[in-house]
Design a protein around this motif. Structure first.
Motif, PDB file in Angstrom:
ATOM      1  N   GLU A  52       4.146   0.430   9.361  1.00  8.94           N
ATOM      2  CA  GLU A  52       2.770   0.050   9.062  1.00  8.94           C
ATOM      3  C   GLU A  52       2.540   0.252   7.574  1.00  8.94           C
ATOM      4  O   GLU A  52       2.847   1.320   7.024  1.00  8.94           O
ATOM      5  CB  GLU A  52       1.789   0.914   9.865  1.00  8.94           C
ATOM      6  CG  GLU A  52       0.346   0.474   9.700  1.00  8.94           C
ATOM      7  CD  GLU A  52      -0.617   1.257  10.586  1.00  8.94           C
ATOM      8  OE1 GLU A  52      -1.840   1.068  10.430  1.00  8.94           O
ATOM      9  OE2 GLU A  52      -0.141   2.049  11.420  1.00  8.94           O
ATOM     10  N   ASP A  53       2.020  -0.747   6.922  1.00 13.32           N
ATOM     11  CA  ASP A  53       1.812  -0.708   5.473  1.00 13.32           C
ATOM     12  C   ASP A  53       0.585   0.141   5.173  1.00 13.32           C
ATOM     13  O   ASP A  53      -0.520  -0.369   4.976  1.00 13.32           O
ATOM     14  CB  ASP A  53       1.640  -2.139   4.952  1.00 13.32           C
ATOM     15  CG  ASP A  53       1.654  -2.218   3.434  1.00 13.32           C
ATOM     16  OD1 ASP A  53       1.962  -1.198   2.789  1.00 13.32           O
ATOM     17  OD2 ASP A  53       1.361  -3.300   2.898  1.00 13.32           O
ATOM     18  N   ASP A  54       0.798   1.452   5.137  1.00 17.00           N
ATOM     19  CA  ASP A  54      -0.307   2.401   5.026  1.00 17.00           C
ATOM     20  C   ASP A  54       0.120   3.542   4.115  1.00 17.00           C
ATOM     21  O   ASP A  54       1.051   4.285   4.422  1.00 17.00           O
ATOM     22  CB  ASP A  54      -0.666   2.923   6.417  1.00 17.00           C
ATOM     23  CG  ASP A  54      -1.840   3.888   6.416  1.00 17.00           C
ATOM     24  OD1 ASP A  54      -2.376   4.182   5.325  1.00 17.00           O
ATOM     25  OD2 ASP A  54      -2.223   4.366   7.498  1.00 17.00           O
ATOM     26  N   ARG A  55      -0.558   3.716   2.975  1.00 20.58           N
ATOM     27  CA  ARG A  55      -0.147   4.738   2.010  1.00 20.58           C
ATOM     28  C   ARG A  55      -0.347   6.152   2.531  1.00 20.58           C
ATOM     29  O   ARG A  55       0.214   7.105   1.978  1.00 20.58           O
ATOM     30  CB  ARG A  55      -0.867   4.544   0.675  1.00 20.58           C
ATOM     31  CG  ARG A  55      -2.317   4.849   0.647  1.00 20.58           C
ATOM     32  CD  ARG A  55      -2.929   4.645  -0.738  1.00 20.58           C
ATOM     33  NE  ARG A  55      -2.843   3.267  -1.174  1.00 20.58           N
ATOM     34  CZ  ARG A  55      -3.743   2.332  -0.895  1.00 20.58           C
ATOM     35  NH1 ARG A  55      -4.795   2.631  -0.137  1.00 20.58           N
ATOM     36  NH2 ARG A  55      -3.606   1.096  -1.339  1.00 20.58           N
ATOM     37  N   VAL A  56      -1.141   6.322   3.582  1.00 18.72           N
ATOM     38  CA  VAL A  56      -1.349   7.664   4.129  1.00 18.72           C
ATOM     39  C   VAL A  56      -0.062   8.215   4.733  1.00 18.72           C
ATOM     40  O   VAL A  56       0.215   9.410   4.655  1.00 18.72           O
ATOM     41  CB  VAL A  56      -2.477   7.643   5.187  1.00 18.72           C
ATOM     42  CG1 VAL A  56      -2.617   9.004   5.864  1.00 18.72           C
ATOM     43  CG2 VAL A  56      -3.796   7.241   4.533  1.00 18.72           C
ATOM     44  N   ASP A  57       0.753   7.364   5.315  1.00 25.23           N
ATOM     45  CA  ASP A  57       1.997   7.791   5.958  1.00 25.23           C
ATOM     46  C   ASP A  57       3.089   7.904   4.893  1.00 25.23           C
ATOM     47  O   ASP A  57       3.890   6.997   4.692  1.00 25.23           O
ATOM     48  CB  ASP A  57       2.399   6.782   7.042  1.00 25.23           C
ATOM     49  CG  ASP A  57       3.583   7.276   7.866  1.00 25.23           C
ATOM     50  OD1 ASP A  57       4.168   8.321   7.527  1.00 25.23           O
ATOM     51  OD2 ASP A  57       3.937   6.588   8.846  1.00 25.23           O
TER      52      ASP A  57
ATOM     53  N   ARG B 214       0.853  -1.199   0.000  1.00 27.40           N
ATOM     54  CA  ARG B 214       0.000   0.000   0.000  1.00 27.40           C
ATOM     55  C   ARG B 214       0.884   1.243   0.000  1.00 27.40           C
ATOM     56  O   ARG B 214       0.761   2.100   0.873  1.00 27.40           O
ATOM     57  CB  ARG B 214      -0.942  -0.016   1.206  1.00 27.40           C
ATOM     58  CG  ARG B 214      -1.895  -1.200   1.211  1.00 27.40           C
ATOM     59  CD  ARG B 214      -2.586  -1.396   2.547  1.00 27.40           C
ATOM     60  NE  ARG B 214      -3.406  -2.613   2.538  1.00 27.40           N
ATOM     61  CZ  ARG B 214      -2.918  -3.848   2.765  1.00 27.40           C
ATOM     62  NH1 ARG B 214      -1.621  -4.016   3.043  1.00 27.40           N
ATOM     63  NH2 ARG B 214      -3.715  -4.889   2.730  1.00 27.40           N
ATOM     64  N   ILE B 215       1.765   1.322  -0.975  1.00 25.54           N
ATOM     65  CA  ILE B 215       2.731   2.420  -0.996  1.00 25.54           C
ATOM     66  C   ILE B 215       2.053   3.720  -1.417  1.00 25.54           C
ATOM     67  O   ILE B 215       1.032   3.729  -2.106  1.00 25.54           O
ATOM     68  CB  ILE B 215       3.924   2.102  -1.920  1.00 25.54           C
ATOM     69  CG1 ILE B 215       3.482   2.000  -3.390  1.00 25.54           C
ATOM     70  CG2 ILE B 215       4.626   0.835  -1.468  1.00 25.54           C
ATOM     71  CD1 ILE B 215       4.653   1.859  -4.362  1.00 25.54           C
TER      72      ILE B 215
ATOM     73  N   SER C 259       5.990   5.342   3.608  1.00 34.00           N
ATOM     74  CA  SER C 259       5.501   4.459   2.536  1.00 34.00           C
ATOM     75  C   SER C 259       5.743   4.990   1.129  1.00 34.00           C
ATOM     76  O   SER C 259       5.397   4.314   0.159  1.00 34.00           O
ATOM     77  CB  SER C 259       3.999   4.201   2.724  1.00 34.00           C
ATOM     78  OG  SER C 259       3.254   5.389   2.535  1.00 34.00           O
ATOM     79  N   GLU C 260       6.342   6.181   1.002  1.00 38.22           N
ATOM     80  CA  GLU C 260       6.548   6.732  -0.345  1.00 38.22           C
ATOM     81  C   GLU C 260       7.930   6.370  -0.875  1.00 38.22           C
ATOM     82  O   GLU C 260       8.943   6.604  -0.214  1.00 38.22           O
ATOM     83  CB  GLU C 260       6.395   8.257  -0.328  1.00 38.22           C
ATOM     84  CG  GLU C 260       6.430   8.876  -1.720  1.00 38.22           C
ATOM     85  CD  GLU C 260       6.058  10.342  -1.718  1.00 38.22           C
ATOM     86  OE1 GLU C 260       5.603  10.843  -2.756  1.00 38.22           O
ATOM     87  OE2 GLU C 260       6.213  11.002  -0.666  1.00 38.22           O
TER      88      GLU C 260
ATOM     89  N   SER D 196       0.587   3.756  -8.853  1.00 38.87           N
ATOM     90  CA  SER D 196       0.486   2.385  -8.363  1.00 38.87           C
ATOM     91  C   SER D 196      -0.856   2.106  -7.711  1.00 38.87           C
ATOM     92  O   SER D 196      -1.376   0.990  -7.789  1.00 38.87           O
ATOM     93  CB  SER D 196       1.626   2.111  -7.372  1.00 38.87           C
ATOM     94  OG  SER D 196       1.482   0.851  -6.752  1.00 38.87           O
ATOM     95  N   SER D 197      -1.440   3.119  -7.068  1.00 39.03           N
ATOM     96  CA  SER D 197      -2.633   2.891  -6.248  1.00 39.03           C
ATOM     97  C   SER D 197      -3.944   3.052  -7.008  1.00 39.03           C
ATOM     98  O   SER D 197      -4.977   2.525  -6.588  1.00 39.03           O
ATOM     99  CB  SER D 197      -2.636   3.835  -5.048  1.00 39.03           C
ATOM    100  OG  SER D 197      -2.731   5.184  -5.471  1.00 39.03           O
ATOM    101  N   VAL D 198      -3.924   3.796  -8.126  1.00 38.78           N
ATOM    102  CA  VAL D 198      -5.130   3.971  -8.935  1.00 38.78           C
ATOM    103  C   VAL D 198      -5.100   2.935 -10.058  1.00 38.78           C
ATOM    104  O   VAL D 198      -4.064   2.736 -10.691  1.00 38.78           O
ATOM    105  CB  VAL D 198      -5.190   5.397  -9.528  1.00 38.78           C
ATOM    106  CG1 VAL D 198      -6.451   5.567 -10.382  1.00 38.78           C
ATOM    107  CG2 VAL D 198      -5.159   6.444  -8.412  1.00 38.78           C
TER     108      VAL D 198
END
Length: 496
Positions: free
Chosen positions: A463-468, A411-412, A472-473, A417-419
């Motif tokens: 934590e595998d969280d794209r918000v952070d 969940r980077i 995660s970037e 990658s996310s869309v």
């Protein structure tokens, strides 16, 4: 196999069989993936041999919409998970990719060396456009405030593509100095395979360095630039190090004595002894000192001894047995510096450790850290522990390289990658329509193979969280030195 069992087995093997840890990882696979990552960051027209096929053409109007003087500024790289082209960190990425090939190209399998050159050229072709006008440097494409308020694929960008440039006599010593370094270093990387292109890079580097040195100052001090680059890639640490950095690369690429004189005459006035414990897109001091030390150790140019002394001092801060040791490590063994995106520090430092070890070994020298003598192998062991940590030997049992091993961040913080890709979801996804994907807890639908994320904090937690985004970037300037580091261990896996 569950992550904590994986970590236990790795720890057990290191405890009883120390040589197994060095050969556990598939460094060749990691190297291949690390280079592949750059294809996911491409802007412009994508070639027929594009391997990350979920990406499409983007930024095709970059520069053409400029009101004063339209300019072709297509190409180059998005530096991270957004859709802005920041030329300052992009040029540093190119420098580090080129340095990776210059120092460790012989360690790379032939196919991967070719791929590395392709990755470099994607940046340098763009940088040549950015400096093609006399007395003007293009420093950025895209309004970061507007861009960061959207979550959309680069292929769908409908945000303003503001072009930022600096015209003489306004200063841009930092960006121009880094571009000069990138082009000079890249000229060395291409010298054997494409001498004509190498000559173009070196000739342009000389001209860009003249701009950097003639109009001294930070690019972010220009009023028409500052709001577009700060606080993202503002010059926080001064422009002086980029002048020395550019001169050092021009000296190495051209062997022109005038650049040697520049380093001798300007070292103290431009602060070569300052901030020696940093190396990254904004602060070149530690890398500068390592690079120039080659002249001292291999060519006996003792007028540059102060650079060598500073490089030695930096290495001593990394050695626990040294009295000047003060680098922080996480409980799991990762080099740690405050400020987020920590793996950029671990990677640039590891790269310098390996380069300096090579210089020491070639000249049959060691480092004296007080009463402790430091050998090249000791420096390499520190670097390999960092690499192995990133690839999975850590308390989380997780690879921080996407696509390497079975456990990695899914969940980077990355728009493309996310869309869902244009191949899977051809309909236009507008600025705010991508928010549903940003806020989703689902794994990213497109795997950005080879991306190295910002990584864990001082407590080894991730934590595998794209918000952070700090953790995660992924960024190009994390991967660029990693290419060189991995190349070394492909050829020399059993250092530990």
């Amino acid at each position: 196999m569950k992550p904590h069992y994986t970590y236990f087995l790795l720890f057990f093997s290191q405890l009883l069989f120390p040589f197994l840890a060095a050969s556990y990882h598939d460094y060749a696979d990691a190297l291949s993936k690390s280079i592949l990552f750059f294809e996911g960051q491409r802007s412009g027209y994508l070639p027929a041999d594009q391997r990350l096929t979920w990406r499409g053409n983007s930024g095709l109007g970059d520069g053409w919409a400029a009101t004063a003087a339209p300019k072709d500024l297509t190409g180059g790289y998005y530096d991270a998970g957004d859709n802005v082209k920041f030329n300052f960190p992009m040029a540093f990425t190119a420098t580090m990719l080129a340095w990776s090939v210059v120092e460790f190209g012989e360690c790379m399998p032939p196919a991967e060396r070719r791929n590395a050159l392709v990755a470099i050229r994607w940046a340098t072709d763009y940088l040549l456009k950015a400096v093609s006008d006399p007395n003007r440097i293009f420093v950025q494409v895209g309004d970061p405030i507007v861009d960061h308020n959207c979550w959309e694929r680069p292929e769908d960008m409908d945000t303003i593509r503001t072009v930022y440039s600096v015209d003489a006599p306004n200063p841009a010593s930092d960006v121009a100095g880094e571009i000069a370094a990138a082009l000079a270093a890249s000229s060395m990387a291409f010298r054997s395979s494409d001498p004509g292109y190498a000559e173009t890079l070196l000739r342009t580097s000389t001209r860009v360095f003249e701009f950097a040195d003639s109009y001294r100052g930070a690019y972010s001090d220009n009023s028409n630039i500052r709001n577009g680059v700060c606080p993202f890639y503002c010059d926080f640490d001064g422009y002086q190090d980029e002048l020395l950095w550019g001169a050092a690369w021009l000296r190495r690429a051209s062997q022109d004595k005038s650049y040697l004189n520049y380093l001798q005459d300007n070292g103290k006035t431009l602060g070569a002894d300052d901030n020696i414990n940093e190396f990254g897109w904004d602060n070149k001091h530690a890398g500068l000192n390592v690079l120039v030390s080659k002249e001292v150790m291999e060519n006996s140019i003792y007028s540059l001894q102060s650079y060598r002394a500073s490089a030695d001092s930096f290495m001593c801060t990394l050695i626990p047995e040294s009295t000047s040791y003060h680098i922080e490590f996480t409980p799991g063994g990762l080099i740690y510096r405050p400020g987020g995106s920590n793996l950029q520090h671990a990677m640039t430092i590891s790269f310098l450790l390996l380069v300096y070890a090579n210089y020491l070994e070639k000249s049959s020298q060691t480092i004296n850290c007080g009463d402790v003598s430091i050998s090249p192998s000791m420096l390499r062991r520190i670097a390999q522990k960092q690499v192995n940590y990133i690839l999975g030997e850590n308390p989380k049992g997780m690879s921080y390289m996407v696509g390497y091993s079975n456990v990695y961040p899914k969940r980077i913080h990355h728009r493309g990658s996310s869309v869902p890709s244009v191949r899977d979801h051809p309909s236009f996804v507008a600025c705010k329509e991508g928010s549903v994907y940003f806020n989703s807890s689902d794994p990213n639908p497109n795997v950005l193979v080879g991306a190295v994320v910002g990584g864990p904090g001082e407590d080894d937690e991730y934590e595998d969280d794209r918000v952070d985004f700090r953790k995660s970037e992924p960024t190009t300037y994390i991967n660029a030195p990693f290419v060189g580091v991995l190349a070394y261990f492909v050829a020399n896996p059993n250092v530990i």
